[in-house]
Design a protein around this motif. Sequence first.
Motif, PDB file in Angstrom:
ATOM      1  N   SER A   1      49.791  49.510  37.678  1.00 32.76           N
ATOM      2  CA  SER A   1      51.186  49.225  37.323  1.00 32.76           C
ATOM      3  C   SER A   1      51.686  50.166  36.233  1.00 32.76           C
ATOM      4  O   SER A   1      52.818  50.651  36.286  1.00 32.76           O
ATOM      5  CB  SER A   1      51.331  47.767  36.876  1.00 32.76           C
ATOM      6  OG  SER A   1      50.928  46.885  37.894  1.00 32.76           O
TER       7      SER A   1
ATOM      8  N   VAL B   1      56.310  46.193  38.173  1.00 37.56           N
ATOM      9  CA  VAL B   1      55.467  46.773  39.220  1.00 37.56           C
ATOM     10  C   VAL B   1      54.316  45.834  39.548  1.00 37.56           C
ATOM     11  O   VAL B   1      53.940  45.670  40.716  1.00 37.56           O
ATOM     12  CB  VAL B   1      54.943  48.157  38.795  1.00 37.56           C
ATOM     13  CG1 VAL B   1      53.965  48.712  39.828  1.00 37.56           C
ATOM     14  CG2 VAL B   1      56.103  49.129  38.590  1.00 37.56           C
ATOM     15  N   ARG B   2      53.766  45.193  38.534  1.00 39.55           N
ATOM     16  CA  ARG B   2      52.674  44.243  38.765  1.00 39.55           C
ATOM     17  C   ARG B   2      53.128  43.094  39.646  1.00 39.55           C
ATOM     18  O   ARG B   2      52.413  42.685  40.579  1.00 39.55           O
ATOM     19  CB  ARG B   2      52.163  43.721  37.420  1.00 39.55           C
ATOM     20  CG  ARG B   2      51.021  42.735  37.543  1.00 39.55           C
ATOM     21  CD  ARG B   2      50.362  42.462  36.226  1.00 39.55           C
ATOM     22  NE  ARG B   2      51.257  41.809  35.286  1.00 39.55           N
ATOM     23  CZ  ARG B   2      50.834  41.158  34.198  1.00 39.55           C
ATOM     24  NH1 ARG B   2      49.541  41.093  33.939  1.00 39.55           N
ATOM     25  NH2 ARG B   2      51.686  40.597  33.372  1.00 39.55           N
TER      26      ARG B   2
END
Length: 677
Positions: A484, A514-515
Amino acid sequence: LTMEMKDSGSVVLTAYHPHSPARIPGVEQSFVQDTPPSHSPTSRKSLPRCRRINRMLSNESAPPSAFSRSNSQASMDSTSMEDFWCEVENIKESSKDGSEEATLLEFKPADEGELEAEWLQDVGLSTLISGAEEEDGQALLSTLTRTQAAAVQKRYNTYTQTLRKKNKHTVRDVRDIFGTNDSSLTFETVPVSPVPSNGIQLPGQKPVWKSVTSNSCLDCGLDKGSPSITEELSYEVSFSESISILPKTQEWPKNQRFKKEESTLPKFIVRKSRFGLTEVGDLSPEDMKKIRYLSLIELTAFYDALGVELKRNRAERVRGRENGLFGVPLTILLENDQKKVPGVKVPLIFQKLLHKLEETGLETEGILRVPGSASRVKNLHQELEAKFYEDTFDWDQVRNNDAAGLLKMFIRELPSPLFTVEYLPAFITLVEKISKIKLQLQALHLLIMLLPEANRDTAKAFLQFLKKVVANEGKNKMNLWNVSMIVAPNLFMYKGKRANQQEMQAAATTAHIVRLLIRYQDILWTVPSFLISQVRKMNEAAMNNSKRQLMFDKGVRKLLRRKTMERERPERPEGAVTFPPYLQSDIPEGVIRVYAPLHSKVSMAIQLNSQTKAKDILARFHCENSRGSSQNVRGQIQSLHEVGGNIGQHCLDPDAYMLDIYRANPQAEWVIKPKAS
């Protein structure tokens, strides 16, 4: 590096170092002395340079943050985001050698009222601006829930008040548009009672849930080390309506904190109702366009219910290259690729880079993190531009780290960010202003539904690859948080945005986004059922409007030709009876005729019962045609599609109960054919 989570579901990123870290101006930091620092035995050569950059950035005078934090605030330390800033430095280095042209996105200041006008156009309600009586706009308004209607009302009122101040022209009164005598605008809204997953709420019917089995729910959790408590997501009621019933006294924590351990992320499931689940690619482009309209209205209502401002950028369109591979707008790139491979949805060069990495690079230690050779990547870039479409490029010469560099370069060089210029502030806001991960996920879900088709399909392919990288953590040493941090600057540091203190403050936020995208991608690419229900209602309203217009046209024609028609009409035999159309049909109630044009037996009438599933019908056709169908048909994965009626086209979940769908859309046709890839 250790992390900590609060009971409320918010997370915090805290770092521990033996020295006193430099403080970031304007960003609160938290430190807990409970775990000693741990250092990797294999530090990268670029580590000291990255640390110098972190210190330099942390000592800069901080300009006002682009994303102000009033309710929640990401707490972080510069050294805790080391991978992130090393990636930023690598991006800067690759830009210096000329491999990436610095084309800036110019932002225009919005005049008062322009944002509201753009919003109304983007949600398919341009009729409120033009004054035209458009059926699509009326059909859309007729489906809105209470909170969605309030969101439209708020934007339209702001727009009309602004126009009156400017004295541009006479503005239609809201009461004339929506047919109310009250001075305040009110909508006839859709009830918020639960509706079936892919259909319309039937009178007196309650949603029926299946018992939990291995295939009865969409599970986005962790197989190892996951929390014992599992949260369930509901698609039956709009997210904004669910927010509106929360206690008004609820307050968000002052500090939004992140921790990197994967096991700290909640485990979410979405149970399948009797209508199954619908993925983005299962609906027709026409219906997905309506999903986008409704998603923007719902996202706005969702943010309104949370008391959060939905910010959008207004960007000048940058004209990218019309030929080549890198720096070409996704839509143009796909148009060029479709001449070579009809129907392709993800750029061919992007697919090839992903395939190369999946084939040989998933187990490479530090993949994505360890940069390739800048000179080799530059040469490969030039060679790909010249040889890719001629099929003369030698992929065996490409090293894994160089392929990863090309993949990230492709994303960075897009003229417009993968997640679009307009909605990047909304991505940031959903983390910085919303504390609970469940609410963040719902906002993120609607933002994914908003993406243009090319962006959404490309993002899905990219996230599927990243999920495979994380799955090979044991060999490549890249866990979810590492991936991420590396990917975030490539997605969110778009051309025109300055690499300064604003990025420092948003670093942990973008990595967390993003995670969430990687972990919950299966949920995010599933269309919420309440949106599908609204699309069905929109289509029904449009059909009713068309029928009324058709009846009017027929009435005029009949009036003009009545005498001629009377002369030609044969006399009815005495005692003759005319049956209504539904009794003239040769298909009785509860029986559907399924068509399979690619099979040897092209149609079959099937009696439905309460337990008949879509996969049962597919199995029956497969049994009947196991010998007669061609080898190509037998090798393809066939799906049952609902076509027409109150839906454009809908690929059905194999676990969907057919009698429920039939009752929700009795005018549909049923076709077996391959699912669109």
